[in-house]
Design a protein around this motif. Sequence first.
Motif, PDB file in Angstrom:
ATOM      1  N   MET A  27     -11.393   2.173  -7.264  1.00  0.00           N
ATOM      2  CA  MET A  27     -10.366   2.502  -6.284  1.00  0.00           C
ATOM      3  C   MET A  27      -9.295   1.414  -6.318  1.00  0.00           C
ATOM      4  N   LYS A  28      -8.065   1.852  -6.268  1.00  0.00           N
ATOM      5  CA  LYS A  28      -6.934   0.935  -6.363  1.00  0.00           C
ATOM      6  C   LYS A  28      -6.051   1.093  -5.124  1.00  0.00           C
ATOM      7  N   LYS A  29      -5.690  -0.035  -4.496  1.00  0.00           N
ATOM      8  CA  LYS A  29      -4.764  -0.024  -3.370  1.00  0.00           C
ATOM      9  C   LYS A  29      -3.348  -0.125  -3.900  1.00  0.00           C
ATOM     10  N   VAL A  30      -2.434   0.586  -3.253  1.00  0.00           N
ATOM     11  CA  VAL A  30      -1.030   0.562  -3.664  1.00  0.00           C
ATOM     12  C   VAL A  30      -0.171   0.152  -2.485  1.00  0.00           C
ATOM     13  N   MET A  31       0.705  -0.829  -2.710  1.00  0.00           N
ATOM     14  CA  MET A  31       1.709  -1.222  -1.735  1.00  0.00           C
ATOM     15  C   MET A  31       3.069  -1.062  -2.413  1.00  0.00           C
ATOM     16  N   ALA A  32       3.988  -0.397  -1.753  1.00  0.00           N
ATOM     17  CA  ALA A  32       5.317  -0.133  -2.317  1.00  0.00           C
ATOM     18  C   ALA A  32       6.323  -1.127  -1.743  1.00  0.00           C
ATOM     19  N   ASN A  33       6.991  -1.858  -2.603  1.00  0.00           N
ATOM     20  CA  ASN A  33       7.953  -2.870  -2.155  1.00  0.00           C
ATOM     21  C   ASN A  33       9.100  -2.287  -1.342  1.00  0.00           C
ATOM     22  N   GLN A  34       9.517  -1.061  -1.621  1.00  0.00           N
ATOM     23  CA  GLN A  34      10.664  -0.465  -0.931  1.00  0.00           C
ATOM     24  C   GLN A  34      10.294   0.253   0.360  1.00  0.00           C
ATOM     25  N   ALA A  35       9.028   0.560   0.544  1.00  0.00           N
ATOM     26  CA  ALA A  35       8.587   1.282   1.739  1.00  0.00           C
ATOM     27  C   ALA A  35       8.391   0.312   2.898  1.00  0.00           C
ATOM     28  N   PRO A  36       8.516   0.791   4.142  1.00  0.00           N
ATOM     29  CA  PRO A  36       8.296  -0.088   5.292  1.00  0.00           C
ATOM     30  C   PRO A  36       6.849  -0.568   5.340  1.00  0.00           C
ATOM     31  N   ASP A  37       6.659  -1.742   5.896  1.00  0.00           N
ATOM     32  CA  ASP A  37       5.307  -2.275   6.022  1.00  0.00           C
ATOM     33  C   ASP A  37       4.473  -1.371   6.928  1.00  0.00           C
ATOM     34  N   PRO A  38       3.198  -1.189   6.609  1.00  0.00           N
ATOM     35  CA  PRO A  38       2.324  -0.401   7.485  1.00  0.00           C
ATOM     36  C   PRO A  38       2.249  -1.042   8.876  1.00  0.00           C
ATOM     37  N   VAL A  39       1.977  -0.238   9.897  1.00  0.00           N
ATOM     38  CA  VAL A  39       1.870  -0.760  11.261  1.00  0.00           C
ATOM     39  C   VAL A  39       0.442  -1.180  11.589  1.00  0.00           C
ATOM     40  N   GLY A  40      -0.420  -1.219  10.597  1.00  0.00           N
ATOM     41  CA  GLY A  40      -1.803  -1.640  10.775  1.00  0.00           C
ATOM     42  C   GLY A  40      -2.350  -2.154   9.457  1.00  0.00           C
ATOM     43  N   LEU A  41      -3.640  -2.390   9.428  1.00  0.00           N
ATOM     44  CA  LEU A  41      -4.299  -2.921   8.246  1.00  0.00           C
ATOM     45  C   LEU A  41      -4.719  -1.778   7.324  1.00  0.00           C
ATOM     46  N   TYR A  42      -3.788  -1.302   6.520  1.00  0.00           N
ATOM     47  CA  TYR A  42      -4.058  -0.243   5.552  1.00  0.00           C
ATOM     48  C   TYR A  42      -2.990  -0.282   4.470  1.00  0.00           C
ATOM     49  N   PRO A  43      -3.302   0.223   3.279  1.00  0.00           N
ATOM     50  CA  PRO A  43      -2.315   0.250   2.199  1.00  0.00           C
ATOM     51  C   PRO A  43      -1.408   1.472   2.325  1.00  0.00           C
ATOM     52  N   HIS A  44      -0.317   1.450   1.587  1.00  0.00           N
ATOM     53  CA  HIS A  44       0.548   2.630   1.536  1.00  0.00           C
ATOM     54  C   HIS A  44      -0.184   3.809   0.903  1.00  0.00           C
ATOM     55  N   ALA A  45      -1.016   3.506  -0.080  1.00  0.00           N
ATOM     56  CA  ALA A  45      -1.765   4.561  -0.770  1.00  0.00           C
ATOM     57  C   ALA A  45      -3.016   3.977  -1.385  1.00  0.00           C
ATOM     58  N   ARG A  46      -3.896   4.876  -1.745  1.00  0.00           N
ATOM     59  CA  ARG A  46      -5.123   4.483  -2.434  1.00  0.00           C
ATOM     60  C   ARG A  46      -5.370   5.498  -3.542  1.00  0.00           C
ATOM     61  N   GLN A  47      -5.566   4.979  -4.759  1.00  0.00           N
ATOM     62  CA  GLN A  47      -5.853   5.840  -5.897  1.00  0.00           C
ATOM     63  C   GLN A  47      -7.351   5.848  -6.154  1.00  0.00           C
ATOM     64  N   VAL A  48      -7.907   7.047  -6.264  1.00  0.00           N
ATOM     65  CA  VAL A  48      -9.314   7.231  -6.582  1.00  0.00           C
ATOM     66  C   VAL A  48      -9.350   8.185  -7.769  1.00  0.00           C
ATOM     67  N   GLY A  49      -9.687   7.664  -8.942  1.00  0.00           N
ATOM     68  CA  GLY A  49      -9.612   8.480 -10.152  1.00  0.00           C
ATOM     69  C   GLY A  49      -8.171   8.895 -10.374  1.00  0.00           C
ATOM     70  N   ASN A  50      -7.937  10.189 -10.536  1.00  0.00           N
ATOM     71  CA  ASN A  50      -6.558  10.643 -10.727  1.00  0.00           C
ATOM     72  C   ASN A  50      -5.951  11.200  -9.434  1.00  0.00           C
ATOM     73  N   LEU A  51      -6.622  10.970  -8.304  1.00  0.00           N
ATOM     74  CA  LEU A  51      -6.104  11.413  -7.009  1.00  0.00           C
ATOM     75  C   LEU A  51      -5.457  10.247  -6.277  1.00  0.00           C
ATOM     76  N   LEU A  52      -4.333  10.523  -5.631  1.00  0.00           N
ATOM     77  CA  LEU A  52      -3.615   9.520  -4.853  1.00  0.00           C
ATOM     78  C   LEU A  52      -3.521  10.011  -3.415  1.00  0.00           C
ATOM     79  N   PHE A  53      -4.004   9.198  -2.488  1.00  0.00           N
ATOM     80  CA  PHE A  53      -3.989   9.520  -1.069  1.00  0.00           C
ATOM     81  C   PHE A  53      -3.014   8.577  -0.375  1.00  0.00           C
ATOM     82  N   LEU A  54      -1.941   9.117   0.185  1.00  0.00           N
ATOM     83  CA  LEU A  54      -0.970   8.304   0.895  1.00  0.00           C
ATOM     84  C   LEU A  54      -1.368   8.186   2.354  1.00  0.00           C
ATOM     85  N   SER A  55      -1.211   6.986   2.913  1.00  0.00           N
ATOM     86  CA  SER A  55      -1.365   6.811   4.350  1.00  0.00           C
ATOM     87  C   SER A  55      -0.198   7.521   5.023  1.00  0.00           C
ATOM     88  N   GLY A  56      -0.269   7.708   6.326  1.00  0.00           N
ATOM     89  CA  GLY A  56       0.826   8.347   7.044  1.00  0.00           C
ATOM     90  C   GLY A  56       2.139   7.631   6.787  1.00  0.00           C
TER      91      GLY A  56
END
Length: 139
Positions: A1-30
Amino acid sequence: MKKVMANQAPDPVGLYPHARQVGNLLFLSGVGPRKKGSTEIPGVTLDEGGNVTSYCIETQCRSVFDNVRYVLEASGTDWDALVDVTVFLTNMDDDFAIYNKVYAEYFASNQPCRTTVEINKLPTPIAIELKCMAVIESD
């Protein structure tokens, strides 16, 4: 599993990444309409107490879609990789028609599955948030 943080996106309002990649699936946080490095929310006017006095759902929609794109690009994929979008609106009666029009502009070529729900409020004074899933094609 890989955490993704995007430099151009606003910082999350809590302790979570912008997205998480699991295999070939990408799950974006709100993803909301805030801008990176700013306390202002595009399309939102607040009073001294932090209460919303007016907002423009079209401006917020465009900003949310830009932020989703930033996270996708930081993940090594693009808009066409989206397969599922859940949209949270705080005012379905007033905002759905405008949101649906803007959504159609952004998703004209890629048409992921979509669910739109009305909720009472979001963690910050915004009127829209997206929860997305995408597929990352392997080379």
